[in-house]
Design an enzyme around this catalytic site. Sequence first.
Site, mmCIF file in Angstrom:
data_model
loop_
_atom_site.group_PDB
_atom_site.id
_atom_site.type_symbol
_atom_site.label_atom_id
_atom_site.label_comp_id
_atom_site.label_asym_id
_atom_site.label_seq_id
_atom_site.Cartn_x
_atom_site.Cartn_y
_atom_site.Cartn_z
ATOM 1 N N GLY A 11 20.478 28.182 26.124
ATOM 2 C CA GLY A 11 19.475 29.032 25.465
ATOM 3 C C GLY A 11 19.274 28.636 24.023
ATOM 4 O O GLY A 11 19.197 29.487 23.130
ATOM 5 N N ARG A 14 15.441 28.530 20.945
ATOM 6 C CA ARG A 14 14.998 29.434 19.867
ATOM 7 C C ARG A 14 16.111 30.447 19.588
ATOM 8 O O ARG A 14 17.165 30.421 20.225
ATOM 9 C CB ARG A 14 13.706 30.158 20.263
ATOM 10 C CG ARG A 14 13.825 30.994 21.514
ATOM 11 C CD ARG A 14 12.550 31.763 21.843
ATOM 12 N NE ARG A 14 12.787 32.628 22.985
ATOM 13 C CZ ARG A 14 12.540 32.299 24.247
ATOM 14 N NH1 ARG A 14 12.032 31.115 24.522
ATOM 15 N NH2 ARG A 14 12.808 33.145 25.236
ATOM 16 N N LEU A 58 18.163 19.293 27.512
ATOM 17 C CA LEU A 58 18.025 19.287 28.971
ATOM 18 C C LEU A 58 17.444 20.617 29.449
ATOM 19 O O LEU A 58 17.795 21.678 28.921
ATOM 20 C CB LEU A 58 19.401 19.101 29.631
ATOM 21 C CG LEU A 58 20.133 17.788 29.340
ATOM 22 C CD1 LEU A 58 21.599 17.903 29.723
ATOM 23 C CD2 LEU A 58 19.470 16.638 30.093
ATOM 24 N N ASN A 90 25.050 31.220 25.690
ATOM 25 C CA ASN A 90 24.192 32.094 24.885
ATOM 26 C C ASN A 90 22.933 32.552 25.627
ATOM 27 O O ASN A 90 22.381 33.602 25.309
ATOM 28 C CB ASN A 90 23.793 31.346 23.608
ATOM 29 C CG ASN A 90 22.600 31.981 22.922
ATOM 30 O OD1 ASN A 90 22.732 32.984 22.210
ATOM 31 N ND2 ASN A 90 21.403 31.431 23.151
ATOM 32 N N SER A 142 26.699 41.455 23.839
ATOM 33 C CA SER A 142 25.843 42.373 23.068
ATOM 34 C C SER A 142 26.617 43.664 22.858
ATOM 35 O O SER A 142 27.398 44.070 23.721
ATOM 36 C CB SER A 142 24.568 42.683 23.853
ATOM 37 O OG SER A 142 23.959 43.857 23.343
ATOM 38 N N TYR A 155 20.756 45.359 31.623
ATOM 39 C CA TYR A 155 21.190 44.500 30.509
ATOM 40 C C TYR A 155 22.593 44.902 30.042
ATOM 41 O O TYR A 155 23.473 44.054 29.884
ATOM 42 C CB TYR A 155 20.189 44.621 29.358
ATOM 43 C CG TYR A 155 20.505 43.758 28.154
ATOM 44 C CD1 TYR A 155 20.200 42.395 28.169
ATOM 45 C CD2 TYR A 155 21.091 44.294 27.011
ATOM 46 C CE1 TYR A 155 20.482 41.597 27.072
ATOM 47 C CE2 TYR A 155 21.380 43.506 25.911
ATOM 48 C CZ TYR A 155 21.067 42.152 25.950
ATOM 49 O OH TYR A 155 21.353 41.359 24.850
ATOM 50 N N SER A 156 22.806 46.199 29.839
ATOM 51 C CA SER A 156 24.112 46.665 29.352
ATOM 52 C C SER A 156 25.204 46.335 30.359
ATOM 53 O O SER A 156 26.305 45.907 29.986
ATOM 54 C CB SER A 156 24.080 48.172 29.090
ATOM 55 O OG SER A 156 23.068 48.490 28.159
ATOM 56 N N LYS A 159 26.134 42.679 30.179
ATOM 57 C CA LYS A 159 26.932 42.324 28.999
ATOM 58 C C LYS A 159 28.335 42.943 29.068
ATOM 59 O O LYS A 159 29.306 42.345 28.584
ATOM 60 C CB LYS A 159 26.205 42.755 27.720
ATOM 61 C CG LYS A 159 24.876 42.000 27.489
ATOM 62 C CD LYS A 159 25.087 40.496 27.362
ATOM 63 C CE LYS A 159 23.811 39.776 26.914
ATOM 64 N NZ LYS A 159 23.999 38.327 26.731
#
Length: 245
Positions: A11, A14, A58, A90, A142, A155-156, A159
Amino acid sequence: MKEYKTALVTGASRGIGKAIALKLAEQVGTLFIVCSRSIDSLKDAADEIRTKTKVIPLICDVSDSAAVTQLFDMIDRETNGYGLDILVNNAGISCTKLLSDTRDKDWRRVIDTNLSSVFYCCRAAQGAMIRRQSGRILNVSSMWGQVGASMEVAYSASKGGVDAFTKSLAKELAPSNIQVNALSPGVTDTEMNDHLTDEEKAALAEEIPSGRFADTEEAAGMAVGILTAPDYLTGQIIRMDGGMI
Ligand code: NDP
Protein backbone atom coordinates in the site's frame (compact mmCIF):
# COMPACT_ATOMS: atom_id res chain seq x y z
CA MET A 1 26.25 1.29 3.41
CA LYS A 2 22.53 0.89 4.25
CA GLU A 3 21.57 -0.82 7.50
CA TYR A 4 19.09 -3.25 5.88
CA LYS A 5 19.31 -5.08 2.54
CA THR A 6 15.65 -5.47 1.69
CA ALA A 7 12.17 -4.30 2.68
CA LEU A 8 8.61 -4.53 1.38
CA VAL A 9 5.96 -1.89 2.03
CA THR A 10 2.42 -2.77 0.94
CA GLY A 11 0.00 0.00 0.00
CA ALA A 12 2.86 2.35 -0.82
CA SER A 13 1.31 4.27 -3.73
CA ARG A 14 0.04 7.04 -1.43
CA GLY A 15 -0.73 8.03 2.14
CA ILE A 16 0.95 6.42 5.14
CA GLY A 17 2.56 3.60 3.10
CA LYS A 18 4.26 5.98 0.69
CA ALA A 19 5.57 8.10 3.58
CA ILE A 20 6.93 4.98 5.32
CA ALA A 21 8.61 3.80 2.09
CA LEU A 22 10.24 7.20 1.53
CA LYS A 23 11.61 7.23 5.07
CA LEU A 24 12.74 3.60 4.99
CA ALA A 25 14.58 4.23 1.72
CA GLU A 26 17.28 5.99 3.73
CA GLN A 27 18.12 2.72 5.49
CA VAL A 28 17.27 -0.04 2.99
CA GLY A 29 19.30 -1.20 -0.04
CA THR A 30 16.40 -2.57 -2.10
CA LEU A 31 12.84 -1.51 -1.45
CA PHE A 32 9.82 -3.36 -2.89
CA ILE A 33 6.68 -1.23 -3.01
CA VAL A 34 3.26 -2.59 -3.82
CA CYS A 35 -0.31 -1.50 -4.45
CA SER A 36 -3.24 -3.17 -6.20
CA ARG A 37 -4.49 -0.58 -8.71
CA SER A 38 -2.90 2.89 -8.69
CA ILE A 39 -0.08 2.15 -11.10
CA ASP A 40 0.66 5.81 -11.98
CA SER A 41 0.86 6.86 -8.32
CA LEU A 42 3.06 3.84 -7.58
CA LYS A 43 5.41 4.85 -10.40
CA ASP A 44 5.52 8.44 -9.05
CA ALA A 45 6.33 7.08 -5.56
CA ALA A 46 9.06 4.90 -7.08
CA ASP A 47 10.57 7.92 -8.88
CA GLU A 48 10.82 9.77 -5.55
CA ILE A 49 12.27 6.75 -3.73
CA ARG A 50 14.79 6.08 -6.54
CA THR A 51 16.66 9.25 -5.58
CA LYS A 52 17.47 7.53 -2.26
CA THR A 53 17.76 3.80 -3.02
CA LYS A 54 16.97 0.96 -5.43
CA VAL A 55 13.21 0.49 -5.68
CA ILE A 56 11.09 -2.21 -7.32
CA PRO A 57 7.42 -1.22 -7.77
CA LEU A 58 5.00 -4.12 -8.21
CA ILE A 59 1.25 -4.46 -8.63
CA CYS A 60 -0.17 -7.06 -6.26
CA ASP A 61 -3.57 -7.42 -4.65
CA VAL A 62 -2.46 -8.51 -1.19
CA SER A 63 -5.98 -9.70 -0.33
CA ASP A 64 -5.39 -12.55 -2.80
CA SER A 65 -3.38 -15.47 -1.43
CA ALA A 66 -2.18 -16.65 -4.87
CA ALA A 67 -1.08 -13.12 -5.82
CA VAL A 68 0.94 -12.84 -2.60
CA THR A 69 2.61 -16.19 -3.35
CA GLN A 70 3.62 -14.81 -6.78
CA LEU A 71 4.87 -11.59 -5.18
CA PHE A 72 7.14 -13.47 -2.80
CA ASP A 73 8.39 -15.74 -5.62
CA MET A 74 9.43 -12.54 -7.38
CA ILE A 75 11.08 -11.15 -4.21
CA ASP A 76 12.91 -14.45 -3.80
CA ARG A 77 14.24 -14.24 -7.38
CA GLU A 78 15.20 -10.55 -7.12
CA THR A 79 17.07 -11.11 -3.84
CA ASN A 80 18.67 -14.45 -4.85
CA GLY A 81 16.83 -16.23 -2.05
CA TYR A 82 17.74 -13.69 0.66
CA GLY A 83 14.11 -12.58 1.22
CA LEU A 84 13.14 -9.60 3.35
CA ASP A 85 14.76 -7.92 6.33
CA ILE A 86 11.66 -5.78 6.85
CA LEU A 87 8.00 -6.36 6.04
CA VAL A 88 5.52 -3.51 6.47
CA ASN A 89 1.90 -4.62 6.10
CA ASN A 90 0.27 -1.25 5.51
CA ALA A 91 -2.28 -1.82 2.70
CA GLY A 92 -5.79 -1.25 3.93
CA ILE A 93 -9.26 -0.02 3.05
CA SER A 94 -12.06 1.49 5.07
CA CYS A 95 -15.78 0.78 4.97
CA THR A 96 -18.12 3.28 6.58
CA LYS A 97 -21.56 1.74 6.81
CA LEU A 98 -24.13 0.74 9.40
CA LEU A 99 -23.87 -2.98 10.12
CA SER A 100 -27.36 -3.39 8.62
CA ASP A 101 -26.07 -2.00 5.30
CA THR A 102 -22.87 -4.07 5.31
CA ARG A 103 -23.15 -6.76 2.66
CA ASP A 104 -21.25 -10.07 2.72
CA LYS A 105 -19.15 -8.65 -0.13
CA ASP A 106 -18.15 -5.56 1.94
CA TRP A 107 -17.29 -7.70 4.96
CA ARG A 108 -15.10 -10.09 2.95
CA ARG A 109 -13.33 -7.27 1.09
CA VAL A 110 -12.41 -5.47 4.33
CA ILE A 111 -11.35 -8.61 6.21
CA ASP A 112 -9.37 -9.95 3.23
CA THR A 113 -7.63 -6.63 2.51
CA ASN A 114 -6.87 -5.58 6.09
CA LEU A 115 -6.40 -8.89 7.91
CA SER A 116 -5.96 -11.86 5.54
CA SER A 117 -3.27 -9.90 3.67
CA VAL A 118 -1.26 -9.68 6.90
CA PHE A 119 -1.52 -13.45 7.29
CA TYR A 120 -0.52 -14.12 3.65
CA CYS A 121 2.46 -11.73 3.71
CA CYS A 122 3.79 -12.75 7.14
CA ARG A 123 3.53 -16.44 6.25
CA ALA A 124 5.41 -15.87 3.01
CA ALA A 125 8.10 -13.63 4.57
CA GLN A 126 8.89 -15.55 7.73
CA GLY A 127 10.74 -18.52 6.17
CA ALA A 128 13.74 -16.50 5.03
CA MET A 129 13.70 -14.49 8.27
CA ILE A 130 13.75 -17.66 10.38
CA ARG A 131 16.60 -19.08 8.29
CA ARG A 132 18.65 -15.93 8.96
CA GLN A 133 17.40 -15.61 12.58
CA SER A 134 16.59 -11.97 11.97
CA GLY A 135 13.74 -9.85 10.67
CA ARG A 136 11.27 -7.11 11.47
CA ILE A 137 7.55 -7.05 10.79
CA LEU A 138 5.34 -4.00 11.27
CA ASN A 139 1.59 -4.20 10.81
CA VAL A 140 -0.31 -0.95 10.37
CA SER A 141 -3.43 -1.30 12.49
CA SER A 142 -5.79 1.44 13.74
CA MET A 143 -6.95 2.81 17.06
CA TRP A 144 -10.44 1.61 16.07
CA GLY A 145 -9.14 -1.95 16.40
CA GLN A 146 -8.72 -1.26 20.12
CA VAL A 147 -11.87 0.73 20.90
CA GLY A 148 -14.24 0.12 17.97
CA ALA A 149 -15.89 2.73 15.78
CA SER A 150 -19.59 3.17 15.11
CA MET A 151 -20.42 2.53 11.42
CA GLU A 152 -17.06 0.84 11.02
CA VAL A 153 -17.74 -2.59 12.47
CA ALA A 154 -16.00 -4.52 9.68
CA TYR A 155 -13.00 -2.18 9.69
CA SER A 156 -12.67 -2.22 13.49
CA ALA A 157 -12.99 -6.03 13.56
CA SER A 158 -10.28 -6.36 10.90
CA LYS A 159 -7.90 -4.14 12.86
CA GLY A 160 -8.70 -5.87 16.17
CA GLY A 161 -7.72 -9.04 14.32
CA VAL A 162 -4.46 -7.44 13.21
CA ASP A 163 -3.67 -6.58 16.85
CA ALA A 164 -4.28 -10.16 18.07
CA PHE A 165 -2.38 -11.56 15.07
CA THR A 166 0.57 -9.28 15.87
CA LYS A 167 0.75 -10.32 19.53
CA SER A 168 0.47 -14.03 18.71
CA LEU A 169 3.03 -14.04 15.90
CA ALA A 170 5.45 -12.01 18.03
CA LYS A 171 5.44 -14.84 20.59
CA GLU A 172 5.95 -17.43 17.86
CA LEU A 173 8.85 -15.61 16.21
CA ALA A 174 10.67 -14.02 19.18
CA PRO A 175 12.81 -17.17 19.67
CA SER A 176 14.01 -16.64 16.08
CA ASN A 177 14.95 -13.02 16.85
CA ILE A 178 12.16 -11.63 14.65
CA GLN A 179 10.25 -8.64 16.02
CA VAL A 180 6.54 -8.24 15.24
CA ASN A 181 4.80 -5.03 16.26
CA ALA A 182 1.86 -2.92 15.16
CA LEU A 183 1.52 0.80 14.69
CA SER A 184 -1.98 1.88 15.64
CA PRO A 185 -2.54 5.36 14.20
CA GLY A 186 -5.34 7.73 15.04
CA VAL A 187 -7.03 9.82 12.36
CA THR A 188 -4.43 10.63 9.73
CA ASP A 189 -4.70 13.06 6.85
CA THR A 190 -4.88 10.76 3.80
CA GLU A 191 -7.26 9.90 0.96
CA MET A 192 -8.82 7.31 3.26
CA ASN A 193 -10.66 10.19 4.94
CA ASP A 194 -11.62 12.00 1.74
CA HIS A 195 -15.21 10.73 2.01
CA LEU A 196 -15.63 13.19 4.90
CA THR A 197 -16.82 16.75 4.16
CA ASP A 198 -14.77 19.70 5.45
CA GLU A 199 -17.38 20.20 8.19
CA GLU A 200 -17.15 16.54 9.23
CA LYS A 201 -13.35 16.74 9.27
CA ALA A 202 -13.47 19.86 11.47
CA ALA A 203 -15.92 18.19 13.88
CA LEU A 204 -13.70 15.09 14.08
CA ALA A 205 -10.58 17.19 14.69
CA GLU A 206 -12.40 18.89 17.58
CA GLU A 207 -12.80 15.49 19.26
CA ILE A 208 -9.02 14.94 19.16
CA PRO A 209 -7.20 16.48 22.13
CA SER A 210 -4.35 17.50 19.78
CA GLY A 211 -6.97 19.37 17.76
CA ARG A 212 -5.94 18.01 14.36
CA PHE A 213 -5.36 14.92 12.25
CA ALA A 214 -1.88 13.35 12.23
CA ASP A 215 0.10 13.88 9.05
CA THR A 216 1.71 11.03 7.13
CA GLU A 217 5.22 12.18 8.06
CA GLU A 218 4.41 11.68 11.74
CA ALA A 219 2.99 8.20 11.08
CA ALA A 220 6.03 7.27 9.00
CA GLY A 221 8.44 8.59 11.64
CA MET A 222 6.74 6.42 14.26
CA ALA A 223 6.75 3.39 11.93
CA VAL A 224 10.47 3.66 11.22
CA GLY A 225 11.09 4.33 14.93
CA ILE A 226 9.42 1.00 15.78
CA LEU A 227 11.28 -0.81 12.99
CA THR A 228 14.62 0.44 14.31
CA ALA A 229 13.85 0.06 18.03
CA PRO A 230 15.85 -2.33 20.23
CA ASP A 231 15.25 -6.06 19.53
CA TYR A 232 13.49 -6.45 22.88
CA LEU A 233 10.49 -4.46 21.60
CA THR A 234 8.11 -7.07 20.24
CA GLY A 235 4.41 -7.97 20.43
CA GLN A 236 3.42 -4.35 21.02
CA ILE A 237 0.50 -2.36 19.62
CA ILE A 238 1.83 1.18 19.63
CA ARG A 239 -0.94 3.75 19.44
CA MET A 240 -0.33 7.28 18.18
CA ASP A 241 -3.68 9.05 18.31
CA GLY A 242 -3.19 12.66 19.46
CA GLY A 243 -4.52 11.69 22.88
CA MET A 244 -7.93 10.63 21.52
CA ILE A 245 -8.25 7.37 23.47
P1 NDP B 1 -4.84 5.29 1.57
O1 NDP B 1 -6.19 4.96 1.05
O2 NDP B 1 -4.31 6.65 1.37
O3 NDP B 1 -3.77 4.24 0.94
C1 NDP B 1 -4.03 2.86 0.96
C2 NDP B 1 -2.95 2.14 0.21
O4 NDP B 1 -3.23 0.74 0.23
C3 NDP B 1 -2.88 2.54 -1.26
O5 NDP B 1 -1.55 2.48 -1.70
C4 NDP B 1 -3.72 1.46 -1.95
O6 NDP B 1 -3.40 1.37 -3.31
C5 NDP B 1 -3.27 0.23 -1.13
N1 NDP B 1 -4.17 -0.91 -1.21
C6 NDP B 1 -5.50 -0.95 -0.94
N2 NDP B 1 -5.97 -2.19 -1.15
C7 NDP B 1 -4.92 -2.95 -1.52
C8 NDP B 1 -4.77 -4.30 -1.88
N3 NDP B 1 -5.80 -5.15 -1.89
N4 NDP B 1 -3.54 -4.74 -2.24
C9 NDP B 1 -2.46 -3.92 -2.25
N5 NDP B 1 -2.55 -2.62 -1.91
C10 NDP B 1 -3.76 -2.15 -1.56
O7 NDP B 1 -4.87 4.88 3.09
P2 NDP B 1 -3.94 5.31 4.34
O8 NDP B 1 -2.59 5.67 3.91
O9 NDP B 1 -4.73 6.24 5.16
O10 NDP B 1 -3.93 3.92 5.14
C11 NDP B 1 -2.78 3.10 5.27
C12 NDP B 1 -3.01 2.16 6.43
O11 NDP B 1 -3.17 2.94 7.62
C13 NDP B 1 -4.27 1.30 6.30
O12 NDP B 1 -4.02 0.01 6.78
C14 NDP B 1 -5.27 2.02 7.20
O13 NDP B 1 -6.26 1.15 7.69
C15 NDP B 1 -4.35 2.53 8.29
N6 NDP B 1 -4.89 3.65 9.06
C16 NDP B 1 -5.25 4.83 8.45
C17 NDP B 1 -5.78 5.86 9.19
C18 NDP B 1 -6.22 7.15 8.59
O14 NDP B 1 -6.90 7.93 9.27
N7 NDP B 1 -5.84 7.46 7.35
C19 NDP B 1 -5.94 5.73 10.65
C20 NDP B 1 -5.51 4.47 11.19
C21 NDP B 1 -5.00 3.49 10.41
P3 NDP B 1 -4.44 0.78 -4.40
O15 NDP B 1 -5.74 1.43 -4.13
O16 NDP B 1 -3.84 1.10 -5.72
O17 NDP B 1 -4.41 -0.68 -4.16
